[in-house]
Motif scaffolding. Structure first.
Motif, PDB file in Angstrom:
ATOM      1  N   CYS A  49       0.810  -1.516  -0.323  1.00 16.07           N
ATOM      2  CA  CYS A  49       0.030  -0.138   0.035  1.00 16.07           C
ATOM      3  C   CYS A  49       0.903   1.262  -0.262  1.00 16.07           C
ATOM      4  O   CYS A  49       1.828   1.020   0.400  1.00 16.07           O
ATOM      5  CB  CYS A  49      -1.228   0.143   1.427  1.00 16.07           C
ATOM      6  N   GLU A  50       0.825   2.713  -0.845  1.00 19.15           N
ATOM      7  CA  GLU A  50       0.643   3.653   0.084  1.00 19.15           C
ATOM      8  C   GLU A  50       1.349   4.156   0.704  1.00 19.15           C
ATOM      9  O   GLU A  50       2.531   4.727   1.167  1.00 19.15           O
ATOM     10  CB  GLU A  50      -0.213   4.723  -1.159  1.00 19.15           C
ATOM     11  N   GLN A  51       1.101   4.013   2.322  1.00 17.77           N
ATOM     12  CA  GLN A  51       1.572   4.078   3.195  1.00 17.77           C
ATOM     13  C   GLN A  51       2.882   3.886   3.979  1.00 17.77           C
ATOM     14  O   GLN A  51       3.530   4.398   3.697  1.00 17.77           O
ATOM     15  CB  GLN A  51      -0.099   4.296   4.321  1.00 17.77           C
ATOM     16  N   THR A  52       2.997   2.113   3.579  1.00 18.02           N
ATOM     17  CA  THR A  52       3.723   1.952   4.230  1.00 18.02           C
ATOM     18  C   THR A  52       5.047   1.740   3.205  1.00 18.02           C
ATOM     19  O   THR A  52       6.364   1.954   3.210  1.00 18.02           O
ATOM     20  CB  THR A  52       3.951  -0.008   4.146  1.00 18.02           C
ATOM     21  N   TYR A  53       4.811   1.931   1.548  1.00 23.67           N
ATOM     22  CA  TYR A  53       6.044   1.970   0.661  1.00 23.67           C
ATOM     23  C   TYR A  53       6.658   3.482   0.902  1.00 23.67           C
ATOM     24  O   TYR A  53       8.118   3.374   0.809  1.00 23.67           O
ATOM     25  CB  TYR A  53       4.670   1.609  -0.548  1.00 23.67           C
ATOM     26  N   LYS A  54       5.638   4.145   1.192  1.00 23.49           N
ATOM     27  CA  LYS A  54       6.283   5.506   1.416  1.00 23.49           C
ATOM     28  C   LYS A  54       7.092   5.739   2.284  1.00 23.49           C
ATOM     29  O   LYS A  54       8.695   6.705   2.308  1.00 23.49           O
ATOM     30  CB  LYS A  54       5.719   6.642   0.864  1.00 23.49           C
ATOM     31  N   GLY A  55       6.302   5.004   3.345  1.00 21.61           N
ATOM     32  CA  GLY A  55       6.832   5.856   4.352  1.00 21.61           C
ATOM     33  C   GLY A  55       8.123   4.825   4.925  1.00 21.61           C
ATOM     34  O   GLY A  55       9.176   5.562   5.122  1.00 21.61           O
ATOM     35  N   PHE A  56       8.907   3.406   4.336  1.00 23.32           N
ATOM     36  CA  PHE A  56      10.226   3.287   3.969  1.00 23.32           C
ATOM     37  C   PHE A  56      11.142   3.730   3.189  1.00 23.32           C
ATOM     38  O   PHE A  56      11.686   3.947   3.505  1.00 23.32           O
ATOM     39  CB  PHE A  56      10.159   1.355   3.720  1.00 23.32           C
ATOM     40  N   TYR A  57       9.963   3.926   1.781  1.00 24.63           N
ATOM     41  CA  TYR A  57      11.369   4.920   1.207  1.00 24.63           C
ATOM     42  C   TYR A  57      11.779   6.493   1.844  1.00 24.63           C
ATOM     43  O   TYR A  57      12.675   6.512   1.461  1.00 24.63           O
ATOM     44  CB  TYR A  57       9.831   5.836  -0.091  1.00 24.63           C
TER      45      TYR A  57
END
Length: 403
Positions: A185-193
């Protein structure tokens, strides 16, 4: 099971044997403003094709993945469902999940902030609770025994499997659906990014998924769901079930030296491996393959190499080690169960999965990583590792079933 490179156990084993990658451009959300654009995204996921259309409207992606994996597992095991009332108390659920509710929480809160708390849809609230996917397994398939959600980060699904083993050993449960789930999902992906944990997220670094390779610079996020049917042996024999493998032992150790980094001395990882082999009554000489936790980060892959050397001594150079995450990405809570599913295929199909994208040797990683192509081999016992930068370390040994 559902993974980015295949769905269903037979297809998954075939994909691993062929070294087929499930890494592809992300389409679930916009990555135009990010340097990282790839992930192990499940292509064309249509839960209705597995579950039918009834009861799915208000469920989130995590729960749909979980229920689809459970359906496939039950069908493969030949277990009639919904479970009859006369047997339901002997069935349990043990699921590993950590970030499965992040998207639902974010979207629910976004709606409340935008339109006001009186405008939110109460039917969506249950998705914000971490144990919702596991609960929906019991609801859909009528399993009235225990229901547990284990959240220990990267180790969640291996820990959930061990919890299931204990419930079978210590109580009267006959069948437990155990495994793990993680959605993209966008939230976890961008968080780790944002924290620089994704490959290619830092300037000048290639977006590449290459465990143990010198070029590695971060993970590629993966998603998936795996449900393993764990069954009391005599119960399985009585119903003439196909027994694929046996869980022989488990070990777990927390490493306080890990503070969001993998401890270079690998004390916790080494201890987990040793405890696991001891619990399984398995010598280092009996391990035919190590299914690695390595996820293409600099420290994880080097730490695991050190842990294997610590535990196996001189034999560490002789036992094949590979990371299937090179093909499916880092699936976090689901990764241990993914490794277990792949290892069962290794035992039954007689091969060691490859570590694909391996080109440049790193002096800190100098074991036999089964580079790029699978290897034919007689595999009787497999050590499966899940190690976390937050200090949790878990290992599991499975073996060929001896009838």
């Amino acid at each position: 099971m559902l993974a980015s490179n295949a769905s269903g156990r037979k297809n998954f084993w075939e994909s691993l044997q062929e070294g087929r990658s499930g890494i592809r451009p992300v389409t679930l959300f916009d990555t135009a403003n990010l340097r990282s654009k790839l992930a192990g995204q499940i292509p064309n996921f249509v839960p209705e094709s597995i579950l039918g259309i009834k009861g799915l409207r208000t469920l989130d992606r995590t729960t749909k993945l979980t229920l689809s994996a459970a359906q496939l597992a039950l069908d493969d095991a030949g277990i009639t469902h919904p479970i009859p009332e006369t047997e339901t108390d002997y069935f349990g659920v043990s699921l590993g999940s950590t970030m499965g509710s992040v998207w639902s929480i974010s979207e629910f809160d976004k709606g409340a902030l935008r339109d006001g708390p009186r405008s939110v849809n109460p039917a969506l609230f249950s998705n914000t609770v971490m144990n919702s996917p596991a609960s929906h397994i019991s609801i859909r398939f009528n399993m009235q025994g225990f229901n547990a959600t284990i959240s220990t980060g990267f180790c969640s699904s291996l820990d959930a499997i061990y919890y299931a083993m204990n419930m079978i050993d210590l109580y009267e449960y006959k069948v437990v659906l155990a495994g793990g789930v993680e959605e993209l999902c966008e939230q976890t992906y961008k968080g780790f990014y944002k924290i620089g944990h994704l490959a290619g997220s830092r300037s000048g670094k290639d977006e590449i998924n290459c465990p143990f390779d010198k070029r590695r610079n971060g993970i590629l996020f993966g998603e998936g769901a795996v449900i393993i049917i764990l069954e009391e042996l005599e119960h399985a024999k009585a119903r003439r079930a196909d027994i694929y493998a046996e869980v022989l032992g488990y070990g777990s150790a927390f490493d306080p030296a890990s503070r969001n980094i993998y401890s270079p001395k690998a004390c916790g990882a080494t201890q987990a491996i040793r405890m696991c082999l001891d619990d399984a009554k398995t010598s280092i000489d009996d391990v035919d393959y190590i299914s690695a936790s390595a996820n293409s980060t600099l420290d994880c892959d080097a730490m695991e190499t050190t842990a294997v050397k610590n535990a196996f001594g001189k034999r560490s150079s002789q036992v094949p080690v590979s990371s299937i995450k090179s093909m499916i990405g880092e699936c976090f809570s689901a990764s241990g169960a993914m490794n277990l599913a792949g290892s069962v295929g290794a035992i039954l199909k007689g091969f060691v999965p490859p570590t694909i994208n391996y080109e440049k040797k790193d002096t800190r990683c100098d074991l036999d990583y089964v580079a790029n192509e699978s290897r034919k081999a007689r595999v009787d016992k497999v050590l499966i590792n899940s190690f976390s930068p937050t200090g949790c370390n878990s290992s599991l040994v499975i073996g060929r079933h001896k009838s």
